[in-house]
Design a protein around this motif. Structure first.
Motif, PDB file in Angstrom:
ATOM      1  N   GLY A 113       0.821  -1.213   0.138  1.00 41.04           N
ATOM      2  CA  GLY A 113      -0.020   0.143   0.105  1.00 41.04           C
ATOM      3  C   GLY A 113       0.736   1.228   0.226  1.00 41.04           C
ATOM      4  O   GLY A 113       0.405   2.153  -0.604  1.00 41.04           O
ATOM      5  N   LEU A 114       2.142   1.181   0.530  1.00 42.77           N
ATOM      6  CA  LEU A 114       2.730   2.360   0.692  1.00 42.77           C
ATOM      7  C   LEU A 114       3.481   2.596  -0.666  1.00 42.77           C
ATOM      8  O   LEU A 114       3.945   3.680  -1.220  1.00 42.77           O
ATOM      9  CB  LEU A 114       4.236   2.121   1.477  1.00 42.77           C
ATOM     10  CG  LEU A 114       3.753   2.500   3.037  1.00 42.77           C
ATOM     11  CD1 LEU A 114       4.941   2.080   3.772  1.00 42.77           C
ATOM     12  CD2 LEU A 114       3.611   3.837   3.356  1.00 42.77           C
ATOM     13  N   ARG A 115       3.695   1.293  -1.642  1.00 47.66           N
ATOM     14  CA  ARG A 115       4.320   1.493  -2.955  1.00 47.66           C
ATOM     15  C   ARG A 115       3.432   1.942  -3.952  1.00 47.66           C
ATOM     16  O   ARG A 115       4.019   2.248  -5.164  1.00 47.66           O
ATOM     17  CB  ARG A 115       5.028   0.468  -3.195  1.00 47.66           C
ATOM     18  CG  ARG A 115       6.210  -0.200  -2.402  1.00 47.66           C
ATOM     19  CD  ARG A 115       7.036  -1.304  -2.849  1.00 47.66           C
ATOM     20  NE  ARG A 115       6.214  -2.363  -3.429  1.00 47.66           N
ATOM     21  CZ  ARG A 115       6.383  -2.798  -4.521  1.00 47.66           C
ATOM     22  NH1 ARG A 115       6.881  -2.131  -5.450  1.00 47.66           N
ATOM     23  NH2 ARG A 115       5.641  -3.758  -4.969  1.00 47.66           N
ATOM     24  N   GLY A 116       2.353   1.801  -3.890  1.00 45.04           N
ATOM     25  CA  GLY A 116       1.267   2.174  -4.911  1.00 45.04           C
ATOM     26  C   GLY A 116      -0.166   1.731  -4.610  1.00 45.04           C
ATOM     27  O   GLY A 116      -0.389   1.076  -3.494  1.00 45.04           O
ATOM     28  N   SER A 117      -0.909   1.644  -5.878  1.00 42.82           N
ATOM     29  CA  SER A 117      -2.336   1.264  -5.481  1.00 42.82           C
ATOM     30  C   SER A 117      -2.309  -0.357  -5.637  1.00 42.82           C
ATOM     31  O   SER A 117      -1.568  -0.950  -6.257  1.00 42.82           O
ATOM     32  CB  SER A 117      -3.185   1.989  -6.475  1.00 42.82           C
ATOM     33  OG  SER A 117      -3.045   1.277  -7.820  1.00 42.82           O
ATOM     34  N   TYR A 118      -3.396  -0.750  -4.854  1.00 40.41           N
ATOM     35  CA  TYR A 118      -3.401  -2.392  -4.765  1.00 40.41           C
ATOM     36  C   TYR A 118      -4.115  -2.754  -6.389  1.00 40.41           C
ATOM     37  O   TYR A 118      -3.706  -3.790  -6.832  1.00 40.41           O
ATOM     38  CB  TYR A 118      -4.656  -2.711  -3.947  1.00 40.41           C
ATOM     39  CG  TYR A 118      -3.775  -2.598  -2.433  1.00 40.41           C
ATOM     40  CD1 TYR A 118      -3.046  -3.764  -2.018  1.00 40.41           C
ATOM     41  CD2 TYR A 118      -4.099  -1.390  -1.710  1.00 40.41           C
ATOM     42  CE1 TYR A 118      -2.504  -3.385  -0.700  1.00 40.41           C
ATOM     43  CE2 TYR A 118      -3.737  -1.463  -0.488  1.00 40.41           C
ATOM     44  CZ  TYR A 118      -2.752  -2.433   0.065  1.00 40.41           C
ATOM     45  OH  TYR A 118      -2.239  -2.192   1.138  1.00 40.41           O
ATOM     46  N   ALA A 119      -4.939  -2.107  -6.957  1.00 40.41           N
ATOM     47  CA  ALA A 119      -5.052  -2.325  -8.451  1.00 40.41           C
ATOM     48  C   ALA A 119      -3.871  -2.446  -9.120  1.00 40.41           C
ATOM     49  O   ALA A 119      -3.680  -3.340 -10.101  1.00 40.41           O
ATOM     50  CB  ALA A 119      -6.145  -1.280  -8.891  1.00 40.41           C
ATOM     51  N   ASP A 120      -2.823  -1.285  -9.016  1.00 41.82           N
ATOM     52  CA  ASP A 120      -1.456  -1.542  -9.846  1.00 41.82           C
ATOM     53  C   ASP A 120      -0.913  -2.914  -9.462  1.00 41.82           C
ATOM     54  O   ASP A 120      -0.350  -3.592 -10.573  1.00 41.82           O
ATOM     55  CB  ASP A 120      -0.665  -0.562  -9.851  1.00 41.82           C
ATOM     56  CG  ASP A 120      -1.492   0.712 -10.475  1.00 41.82           C
ATOM     57  OD1 ASP A 120      -2.346   0.734 -11.343  1.00 41.82           O
ATOM     58  OD2 ASP A 120      -0.845   1.849 -10.042  1.00 41.82           O
TER      59      ASP A 120
END
Length: 457
Positions: free
Chosen positions: A116-123
Motif C-alpha cells: 500500500g505504501l508503494r502504490g495502488s492495490y489495483a496496480d
C-alpha cells in the motif's frame, strides 16, 4: 529460580490478555470462519458460545495459573499431580507450533501494508495478470516471506526479553488501544462506501433457518473459534494469570477480557464485510486463511481511497499480530524460566530461535502451514483444553472454587453452576470438536499432504 515478575497494573493484565487474541483469533481468523459459517448465522452461534462456554473456560485457566504461579507445565504438576505435567507440556507445544507459522502470516500483513505504501492495490494486482490470488500465492512464500518472518520473530523476542512490566505490559498498553482506534476509524470509513449495505445484511441479519439446517457444522466451528479467539488451550491465560495477585477478582477481569475481545471481533466484521460488498465480493468463506488477503486486496483495488484504506487495515493487523505473538512466546519462555532457571533474555532468544526455525518451511510452501495449523488448532489446542476442563471440573473442583473466591467472596451456588458448566457442556463440545479435528487432520495427511510428498520427494 529467578524472581517471578507480576503485572504492574490490572489494566496491563487485561490489555495483554485481550491483545493475545486480537490478531490471532479476531482480525485474521474471525472473518473467514464467519464467512464459511454463513455470516450472521455463524455470528449468533459464536456469541452464544462465547457467553456460555468461553467465560467458564477462561476462569478455569485463570484459577490454575494464579493458584500455582507457574507456567502450564509447573501449574498442572502442582495442581493435579505428576501425571498432569505432561498435559501442561501439550500447552507449551501448542503455543510453540502456533507461533512458528503465525510469525510467517504476520509477515504477510507487513508485506501487504508495504504494498500500500508503494502504490495502488489495483496496480499491484495488474502486475500479477489481474489475479489477486496469484499475487497472494507469490508473496506468501519465497525470500521476502522468509525475511519478514525473521524480522517479526526478532521483534517478538525483543519485547518478551524485556520482561512482563518493561516489555509485554508496556507494549500492549500502546498496541491494543491503537488497534481499537484504528478499527473504529476503518469501520466508520467502511460505512460510507457505496454498496456496503449488503455486507451489513450478510453479517447482521441472521437466517435462523440456516442455523436449524446447519447446526451440526456450526456448533463445532463456533466452539473452535470461541476457544481460538480467547487464546484458550494455548497456555496463554494460565501463564498470564500466574503473574496476578491473589486479591484480583478473576470473574470481573475475565468478563472484561471477553467483552473487549468479542467487541473487537465484532468490530472486525463491521470493517471486512462492508468492504467486501463495496468491492462486489459477495461470496466470502471460500479462500480459507488466505481469504483476507485475496478478497480484501481485490476490494481495495475497486473502491475509492482503497490504497490508504488497505495500508491502514494491513498495518493494523500487523500490530495486532505482534500483540498475539508476544503472548505465545511468553508461554514457552516462562516454561524455561520456571523449570530450568534460565535468564529471561536467554529463554526468550532460545525458544524464539527454535520457533523461528520450525516456521521456516512455511515460507517455502503453504502445505506446511496446513500441516502445522490443523495439528495445533484442531488437535493440540482442543485436547489441552479438554484435559484442563476434566482436571478443574472433575478431579479438583473445590480447589478451583476456593481460588476463584479469592478477591470475590463466597460464591455458593454460583460456584457450583460454574463447575457444572465445565463438567458437561464444555467437555461435550471439546470432545466433539476433537473428534472432528482428528478426522480432518487424517484426511489432510492422507490426501493433500500425501499428494505433495509424491510430487516433491
Amino acid at each position: 529460580m529467578a524472581q517471578r515478575e507480576t503485572w504492574a497494573t490490572r489494566t496491563g493484565f487485561i490489555l495483554a490478555a485481550v491483545g493475545s487474541a486480537v490478531g490471532l483469533g479476531n482480525i485474521w481468523r474471525f472473518p473467514f470462519v464467519t464467512g464459511e459459517g454463513g455470516g450472521a448465522a455463524f455470528l449468533v452461534v459464536y456469541l452464544l458460545f462465547i457467553a456460555l462456554v468461553g467465560f467458564p473456560a477462561i476462569l478455569a485457566e485463570f484459577v490454575v495459573g494464579r493458584r500455582t504461579e507457574r507456567n502450564p507445565v509447573g501449574a498442572l504438576l502442582e495442581y493435579g499431580g505428576n501425571a498432569w505435567k505432561y498435559v501442561g507440556g501439550i500447552f507449551i507445544v501448542t503455543g510453540f507450533v502456533i507461533l512458528s507459522y503465525y510469525s510467517v502470516i504476520a509477515g504477510w500483513f507487513i508485506r501487504y501494508a508495504g504494498e500500500g505504501l508503494r502504490g495502488s492495490y489495483a496496480d499491484h494486482i495488474a502486475s500479477y495478470d489481474g489475479d489477486p490470488e496469484l499475487m497472494f500465492d507469490t508473496l506468501a512464500v519465497g525470500l521476502d516471506a522468509f525475511i519478514l518472518h525473521t524480522v517479526f520473530m526478532v521483534l517478538t523476542v525483543g519485547i518478551v526479553a524485556l520482561g512482563i512490566r518493561k516489555g509485554i505490559e508496556l507494549a500492549v498498553k500502546v498496541m491494543v488501544p491503537a488497534i481499537i482506534v484504528l478499527l473504529l476509524g476503518l469501520a466508520v470509513w467502511a460505512y460510507t462506501l457505496p454498496g456496503a449495505g449488503g455486507g451489513y445484511e450478510y453479517y447482521l441479519s441472521p437466517d435462523f433457518g440456516v442455523i436449524a439446517d446447519n447446526w451440526v457444522e456450526l456448533l463445532p466451528a463456533a466452539a473452535g473459534q470461541a476457544f481460538f479467539t480467547l487464546s484458550l488451550g494455548m497456555g496463554v491465560m494460565i501463564t498470564y494469570a500466574s503473574y496476578l495477585g491473589k486479591d484480583r477478582n478473576l470473574a470481573k477481569d475475565g468478563g472484561m477480557i471477553i467483552g473487549f475481545d468479542t467487541g473487537i471481533a465484532f468490530l472486525t466484521g463491521l470493517v471486512v464485510f462492508p468492504i467486501m460488498w463495496a468491492g462486489d465480493l459477495t461470496d466470502p468463506g471460500e479462500g480459507g486463511p488466505g481469504e483476507i488477503f485475496v478478497a480484501l486486496t481485490q476490494a481495495f483495488a475497486e473502491i475509492s481511497g482503497g490504497q490508504f484504506l488497505g495500508l491502514l487495515f494491513f498495518a493494523t493487523v500487523a500490530i495486532a499480530a505482534l500483540s498475539s505473538a508476544i503472548s505465545l512466546l511468553e508461554v514457552v519462555t516462562s516454561y524455561a524460566i520456571d523449570e530450568y532457571g534460565v535468564e529471561r533474555w536467554k529463554a526468550a532468544a532460545g525458544m524464539g530461535g527454535a520457533i523461528y526455525l520450525l516456521g521456516v518451511p512455511v515460507t517455502y510452501d503453504l502445505v506446511f502451514l496446513d500441516l502445522l495449523d490443523l495439528f495445533a488448532d484442531a488437535i493440540l489446542l482442543v485436547f489441552g483444553a479438554l484435559m484442563l476442563s476434566i482436571l478443574v471440573g472433575w478431579i479438583a473442583p473445590q480447589m478451583a472454587v476456593d481460588e476463584l473466591e479469592k478477591g470475590i467472596g463466597e460464591l455458593g451456588s454460583i460456584g457450583t453452576l460454574w463447575i457444572w458448566a465445565i463438567r458437561v457442556p464444555i467437555i461435550i463440545v471439546l470432545v466433539v470438536s476433537l473428534y472432528l479435528g482428528i478426522v480432518d487432520y487424517v484426511d489432510f495427511l492422507t490426501g493433500d499432504f500425501a499428494g505433495w510428498i509424491d510430487e516433491n520427494l
